[in-house]
Design an enzyme around this catalytic site. Sequence first.
Site, mmCIF file in Angstrom:
data_model
loop_
_atom_site.group_PDB
_atom_site.id
_atom_site.type_symbol
_atom_site.label_atom_id
_atom_site.label_comp_id
_atom_site.label_asym_id
_atom_site.label_seq_id
_atom_site.Cartn_x
_atom_site.Cartn_y
_atom_site.Cartn_z
ATOM 1 N N ARG A 35 14.787 2.095 -15.186
ATOM 2 C CA ARG A 35 15.288 3.503 -15.200
ATOM 3 C C ARG A 35 16.524 3.419 -16.333
ATOM 4 N NH1 ARG A 35 13.808 6.238 -9.495
ATOM 5 N NH2 ARG A 35 11.890 7.130 -10.080
ATOM 6 N N LYS A 200 -0.730 6.408 1.350
ATOM 7 C CA LYS A 200 -1.523 7.568 2.064
ATOM 8 C C LYS A 200 -2.148 8.326 1.392
ATOM 9 C CE LYS A 200 2.113 8.035 5.905
ATOM 10 N NZ LYS A 200 3.140 9.200 5.803
ATOM 11 N N GLY A 353 6.154 5.476 -8.578
ATOM 12 C CA GLY A 353 7.581 4.551 -8.471
ATOM 13 C C GLY A 353 7.110 3.098 -8.141
ATOM 14 N N GLY A 377 7.542 11.198 -8.115
ATOM 15 C CA GLY A 377 7.246 12.329 -7.707
ATOM 16 C C GLY A 377 6.904 13.557 -8.705
HETATM 17 P P1 ADP Z 1 3.544 4.823 -5.698
HETATM 18 O O1 ADP Z 1 5.139 4.931 -5.550
HETATM 19 O O2 ADP Z 1 3.077 3.967 -6.980
HETATM 20 O O3 ADP Z 1 3.171 6.282 -5.712
HETATM 21 P P2 ADP Z 1 2.895 4.636 -3.000
HETATM 22 O O4 ADP Z 1 4.212 5.069 -2.517
HETATM 23 O O5 ADP Z 1 1.860 5.643 -2.619
HETATM 24 O O6 ADP Z 1 2.766 4.269 -4.609
HETATM 25 O O7 ADP Z 1 2.465 3.187 -2.126
HETATM 26 C C1 ADP Z 1 3.179 2.387 -2.395
HETATM 27 C C2 ADP Z 1 3.081 1.348 -1.200
HETATM 28 O O8 ADP Z 1 1.725 1.132 -0.693
HETATM 29 C C3 ADP Z 1 3.543 -0.130 -1.393
HETATM 30 O O9 ADP Z 1 4.761 -0.378 -0.572
HETATM 31 C C4 ADP Z 1 2.428 -0.934 -0.789
HETATM 32 O O10 ADP Z 1 2.705 -1.837 0.036
HETATM 33 C C5 ADP Z 1 1.680 0.017 0.148
HETATM 34 N N1 ADP Z 1 0.045 -0.355 0.170
HETATM 35 C C6 ADP Z 1 -0.810 -0.454 -0.446
HETATM 36 N N2 ADP Z 1 -1.689 -0.995 0.032
HETATM 37 C C7 ADP Z 1 -1.795 -0.864 1.398
HETATM 38 C C8 ADP Z 1 -2.329 -1.137 2.650
HETATM 39 N N3 ADP Z 1 -3.846 -1.651 2.285
HETATM 40 N N4 ADP Z 1 -2.003 -1.024 3.791
HETATM 41 C C9 ADP Z 1 -0.620 -0.783 3.986
HETATM 42 N N5 ADP Z 1 0.213 -0.411 2.750
HETATM 43 C C10 ADP Z 1 -0.302 -0.593 1.620
HETATM 44 MG MG MG Z 2 6.067 5.430 -3.573
#
Ligand code: ADP
Ligand code: MG
Length: 396
Positions: A35, A200, A353, A377
């Site tokens: 960033r 999620k 992120g 976000g």
């Molecule tokens: P982003 O920030 O790119 O939108 P998220 O915040 O939704 O992504 O999710 C990132 C997290 O999801 C990571 O820390 C990763 O460890 C977790 N993750 C990915 N696959 C799984 C899984 N199968 N079980 C639990 N956590 C997971």
């Molecule tokens: Mg995230």
Amino acid sequence: MKTIDSLGDLTGKKVLVRSDLNVPLDGTTITDDGRVRASVPTIEKLLAAGAAVIVTAHLGRPKGAPEDKYSLAPAAARLSELLGKPVSLASDLVGESAKATAAALEPGQVAMLENVRFDARETSKVDDEREALAGELAALADVFVSDGFGVVHRKQASVYDIAKMLPAAAGLLVQKEVESLSKAVTDPARPYAVVLGGSKVSDKLGVIANLLTKADRLLIGGGMVFTFLKAQGYEVGSSLLEEDQLDTVKGYLATAKENGVEIVLPTDIVAAAGFAADAEHDVVAADAIPADRMGLDIGPDSATLFASKIVDAKTIVWNGPMGVFEFDAFAGGTKAVAQAMIDSDGFSVVGGGDSAAAVRILGFDEAGFGHISTGGGASLELLEGKTLPGLAVLEG
Ligand code: ADP
Ligand code: MG
């Protein structure tokens, strides 16, 4: 959206730039400076135009009062290295130090104000409070440039209110982010593949619903995939599962079918005995996850399948890691997706992120992607098709 060029001659002007310098820290060491680097082009452009630049930004989640561990000092030091010139950091936001620093600043020089979230008015829900802070910030400068893409979805004093008080424009980062993400939402070259993962389903409902009507292929991995697998009638062991989203996910699957959107789910899963870097693990079929195992990555066959659905796409949007990439043993799916995006000659966008961090932490060349968003976000809200207050206020 108004751009820097619309601000006219900036020679001798003081420009307040809202940047996003919210970097991850280990003590005072920046662990990912993405960033800070992304903030440089706008600052350099303004300096080249003869302006003096005052940077305002936030770091972490202070509770509306100064806290040493959230000082912007590490970000100021890194910015100084990247610009190759001093960046003086005021010891407050709009107090005596900030006023003196701003007053003394000459064209071509850069200063930074302390963490804007050290002032509770920044994030206040009361318009008058935010406006009072914005007024004090505005008094430090002649012009405002909004370049903190990661905060443009927030109606905050240094993002939204101040843009109404000074001549205002979007910086180069905000411009690039909006152009790249809007292109993927409104006018994607086809085939258009969307890859979704992360933790999620419930974090991403709006994105899934919006992209479900636009994409040609929707690839699902990460923690959210287990709610999809369960919705297909499979057992998912002790994997991340959101029971309360099962009906929503069934709805998505039905909508996809109606719209002719291809849903690609993993055929195999890396299933572990626990949530740990060294947890015992094997590859199992996606419909045969043992009751005492948790899925922490998509399996190797799925990685190959996903890559094949990405590599010939003309637009690819990826949000959310395919597995727990922070642990080496469960990073394979995420690596395969990132590599396929690099191998594709389509326009590839990384939003989120953790996804952006994964690209850098796993050692991929950022230049191989069309665009890596700096905003978690904010990028999700743009992908949802929402109107963002910090962008709407820059419309000319
Ligand atoms: P982003 O920030 O790119 O939108 P998220 O915040 O939704 O992504 O999710 C990132 C997290 O999801 C990571 O820390 C990763 O460890 C977790 N993750 C990915 N696959 C799984 C899984 N199968 N079980 C639990 N956590 C997971
Ligand atoms: Mg995230």
